[in-house]
Design an enzyme around this catalytic site. Sequence first.
Site, PDB file in Angstrom:
ATOM      1  N   THR A  10      22.904  61.089   9.943  1.00  0.00           N
ATOM      2  CA  THR A  10      23.334  59.875  10.550  1.00  0.00           C
ATOM      3  C   THR A  10      23.613  59.879  12.017  1.00  0.00           C
ATOM      4  O   THR A  10      24.002  60.877  12.588  1.00  0.00           O
ATOM      5  CB  THR A  10      24.511  59.330   9.783  1.00  0.00           C
ATOM      6  OG1 THR A  10      23.984  58.421   8.907  1.00  0.00           O
ATOM      7  CG2 THR A  10      25.557  58.692  10.549  1.00  0.00           C
ATOM      8  N   ALA A 164      16.597  57.536  16.918  1.00  0.00           N
ATOM      9  CA  ALA A 164      15.697  57.699  15.769  1.00  0.00           C
ATOM     10  C   ALA A 164      14.361  58.305  16.173  1.00  0.00           C
ATOM     11  O   ALA A 164      13.723  59.003  15.380  1.00  0.00           O
ATOM     12  CB  ALA A 164      15.488  56.353  15.073  1.00  0.00           C
ATOM     13  N   CYS A 167      15.765  62.318  16.931  1.00  0.00           N
ATOM     14  CA  CYS A 167      16.499  63.084  15.915  1.00  0.00           C
ATOM     15  C   CYS A 167      15.840  62.930  14.546  1.00  0.00           C
ATOM     16  O   CYS A 167      15.708  61.812  14.049  1.00  0.00           O
ATOM     17  CB  CYS A 167      17.949  62.598  15.852  1.00  0.00           C
ATOM     18  SG  CYS A 167      18.922  63.419  14.576  1.00  0.00           S
ATOM     19  N   THR A 170      17.770  60.961  11.734  1.00  0.00           N
ATOM     20  CA  THR A 170      18.101  59.562  12.016  1.00  0.00           C
ATOM     21  C   THR A 170      16.846  58.728  11.827  1.00  0.00           C
ATOM     22  O   THR A 170      15.779  59.108  12.300  1.00  0.00           O
ATOM     23  CB  THR A 170      18.606  59.419  13.470  1.00  0.00           C
ATOM     24  OG1 THR A 170      19.754  60.251  13.651  1.00  0.00           O
ATOM     25  CG2 THR A 170      18.967  57.986  13.801  1.00  0.00           C
TER      26      THR A 170
END
Length: 182
Positions: A10, A164, A167, A170
């Site tokens: 997350t 996003a 990572c 994510t």
Amino acid sequence: MSDNLTMHGTTIVTVRKGGKVVIAGDGQVSLGQTVMKGNARKVRRIGKGNVIAGFAGATADAFTLLERLEKKLEQYPDQLMRASVELAKDWRTDRYLRRLEAMMLVADKNVTLALTGTGDVLEPEEGVMAIGSGGNYALAAARALIDTDKSAEEIARKAMEIAASICVYTNSNIIVETLDAG
């Protein structure tokens, strides 16, 4: 637990600007190298709907902490700072809570805070803060955009999109909660 079975997950970002406060988070939960779920909801309203929260870390631990924060908000209505400090004290001193592995960003109309398992209750500089696996990417992106004419929500969404794209823990399934800020 071996690294292959470690839960990852997350990115959560918060932006306070232009009379609004936003918390945004992605929906990915990973176990090792496997995406277990892509649409988890890690950002939500709590209390009477006047507090928004986002969490990173172990999901069950985060839900436990959210429940505890809601109880503190019942004890200290409309006092997010006080409720958060009281939760942080419990989190740091209680044997059971001390083992919980999660972080939270919480906000109401007046204040934005990060709550950590070490008992820290932190306010952001420059109106932005981020946590989680892609938190540093989201934080850098949000800080770069805070002085533009973009709204708080636009900044949060763009920061999440950038995180996003960098990572692997994510994704771009972004959930956003917004409150009017004082």
